[in-house]
Design a protein around this motif. Sequence first.
Motif, PDB file in Angstrom:
ATOM      1  N   THR A  50       0.829  -1.208   0.000  1.00  0.00           N
ATOM      2  CA  THR A  50       0.000   0.000   0.000  1.00  0.00           C
ATOM      3  C   THR A  50       0.863   1.258   0.000  1.00  0.00           C
ATOM      4  O   THR A  50       0.493   2.257  -0.610  1.00  0.00           O
ATOM      5  N   MET A  51       2.017   1.192   0.670  1.00  0.00           N
ATOM      6  CA  MET A  51       2.950   2.321   0.651  1.00  0.00           C
ATOM      7  C   MET A  51       3.474   2.550  -0.767  1.00  0.00           C
ATOM      8  O   MET A  51       3.545   3.682  -1.234  1.00  0.00           O
ATOM      9  N   GLN A  52       3.840   1.462  -1.421  1.00  0.00           N
ATOM     10  CA  GLN A  52       4.334   1.556  -2.809  1.00  0.00           C
ATOM     11  C   GLN A  52       3.285   2.197  -3.708  1.00  0.00           C
ATOM     12  O   GLN A  52       3.592   3.096  -4.491  1.00  0.00           O
ATOM     13  N   LYS A  53       2.060   1.729  -3.572  1.00  0.00           N
ATOM     14  CA  LYS A  53       0.970   2.232  -4.405  1.00  0.00           C
ATOM     15  C   LYS A  53       0.751   3.728  -4.179  1.00  0.00           C
ATOM     16  O   LYS A  53       0.613   4.496  -5.131  1.00  0.00           O
ATOM     17  N   MET A  54       0.768   4.141  -2.900  1.00  0.00           N
ATOM     18  CA  MET A  54       0.559   5.548  -2.579  1.00  0.00           C
ATOM     19  C   MET A  54       1.677   6.405  -3.159  1.00  0.00           C
ATOM     20  O   MET A  54       1.419   7.447  -3.772  1.00  0.00           O
ATOM     21  N   LEU A  55       2.926   5.974  -2.995  1.00  0.00           N
ATOM     22  CA  LEU A  55       4.053   6.745  -3.503  1.00  0.00           C
ATOM     23  C   LEU A  55       4.019   6.844  -5.026  1.00  0.00           C
ATOM     24  O   LEU A  55       4.291   7.909  -5.594  1.00  0.00           O
ATOM     25  N   ASP A  56       3.683   5.744  -5.689  1.00  0.00           N
ATOM     26  CA  ASP A  56       3.605   5.759  -7.153  1.00  0.00           C
ATOM     27  C   ASP A  56       2.513   6.697  -7.647  1.00  0.00           C
ATOM     28  O   ASP A  56       2.701   7.428  -8.628  1.00  0.00           O
ATOM     29  N   LYS A  57       1.368   6.686  -6.972  1.00  0.00           N
ATOM     30  CA  LYS A  57       0.275   7.569  -7.372  1.00  0.00           C
ATOM     31  C   LYS A  57       0.649   9.037  -7.199  1.00  0.00           C
ATOM     32  O   LYS A  57       0.361   9.868  -8.055  1.00  0.00           O
ATOM     33  N   LEU A  58       1.308   9.355  -6.087  1.00  0.00           N
ATOM     34  CA  LEU A  58       1.695  10.746  -5.840  1.00  0.00           C
ATOM     35  C   LEU A  58       2.754  11.200  -6.835  1.00  0.00           C
ATOM     36  O   LEU A  58       2.756  12.356  -7.257  1.00  0.00           O
ATOM     37  N   ALA A  59       3.636  10.299  -7.229  1.00  0.00           N
ATOM     38  CA  ALA A  59       4.649  10.639  -8.233  1.00  0.00           C
ATOM     39  C   ALA A  59       3.995  10.827  -9.605  1.00  0.00           C
ATOM     40  O   ALA A  59       4.384  11.708 -10.370  1.00  0.00           O
ATOM     41  N   LYS A  60       2.991  10.015  -9.874  1.00  0.00           N
ATOM     42  CA  LYS A  60       2.318  10.079 -11.170  1.00  0.00           C
ATOM     43  C   LYS A  60       1.620  11.431 -11.382  1.00  0.00           C
ATOM     44  O   LYS A  60       1.637  11.967 -12.491  1.00  0.00           O
ATOM     45  N   VAL A  61       1.043  11.972 -10.331  1.00  0.00           N
ATOM     46  CA  VAL A  61       0.343  13.250 -10.446  1.00  0.00           C
ATOM     47  C   VAL A  61       1.221  14.426 -10.020  1.00  0.00           C
ATOM     48  O   VAL A  61       0.729  15.532  -9.779  1.00  0.00           O
ATOM     49  N   HIS A  62       2.529  14.193  -9.901  1.00  0.00           N
ATOM     50  CA  HIS A  62       3.536  15.226  -9.653  1.00  0.00           C
ATOM     51  C   HIS A  62       3.391  15.933  -8.309  1.00  0.00           C
ATOM     52  O   HIS A  62       3.763  17.098  -8.186  1.00  0.00           O
ATOM     53  N   ILE A  63       2.858  15.236  -7.319  1.00  0.00           N
ATOM     54  CA  ILE A  63       2.829  15.818  -5.980  1.00  0.00           C
ATOM     55  C   ILE A  63       4.212  15.653  -5.360  1.00  0.00           C
ATOM     56  O   ILE A  63       4.699  16.532  -4.663  1.00  0.00           O
ATOM     57  N   ILE A  64       4.850  14.513  -5.647  1.00  0.00           N
ATOM     58  CA  ILE A  64       6.256  14.331  -5.300  1.00  0.00           C
ATOM     59  C   ILE A  64       7.002  13.932  -6.567  1.00  0.00           C
ATOM     60  O   ILE A  64       6.393  13.447  -7.523  1.00  0.00           O
ATOM     61  N   HIS A  65       8.303  14.122  -6.580  1.00  0.00           N
ATOM     62  CA  HIS A  65       9.113  13.782  -7.742  1.00  0.00           C
ATOM     63  C   HIS A  65       9.243  12.272  -7.848  1.00  0.00           C
ATOM     64  O   HIS A  65       9.234  11.567  -6.831  1.00  0.00           O
TER      65      HIS A  65
END
Length: 83
Positions: A50-65
Amino acid sequence: MANHKSALKRIRQNKKRALHNKYYAKTMRNAVRKFRALTDKDEAIKLYPTMQKMLDKLAKVHIIHKNKAANLKSSLALHMNRL
């Protein structure tokens, strides 16, 4: 101050989006903090996808690099494996 109607709208949209992004960034930071505080390996293994999924989603929408997401996933995997 902005002189055009479209500029005023852009300012409103930017404020709204900044608040939205801030919420998700803070939620992500809290989740990472919680994961790093884990001492039970079984719980960490269950929570890691679930952590991986959250980080990937945030990177996808450019909230984090995307590199930050990769670095966080790597460090969390190391933490999980050391438990």
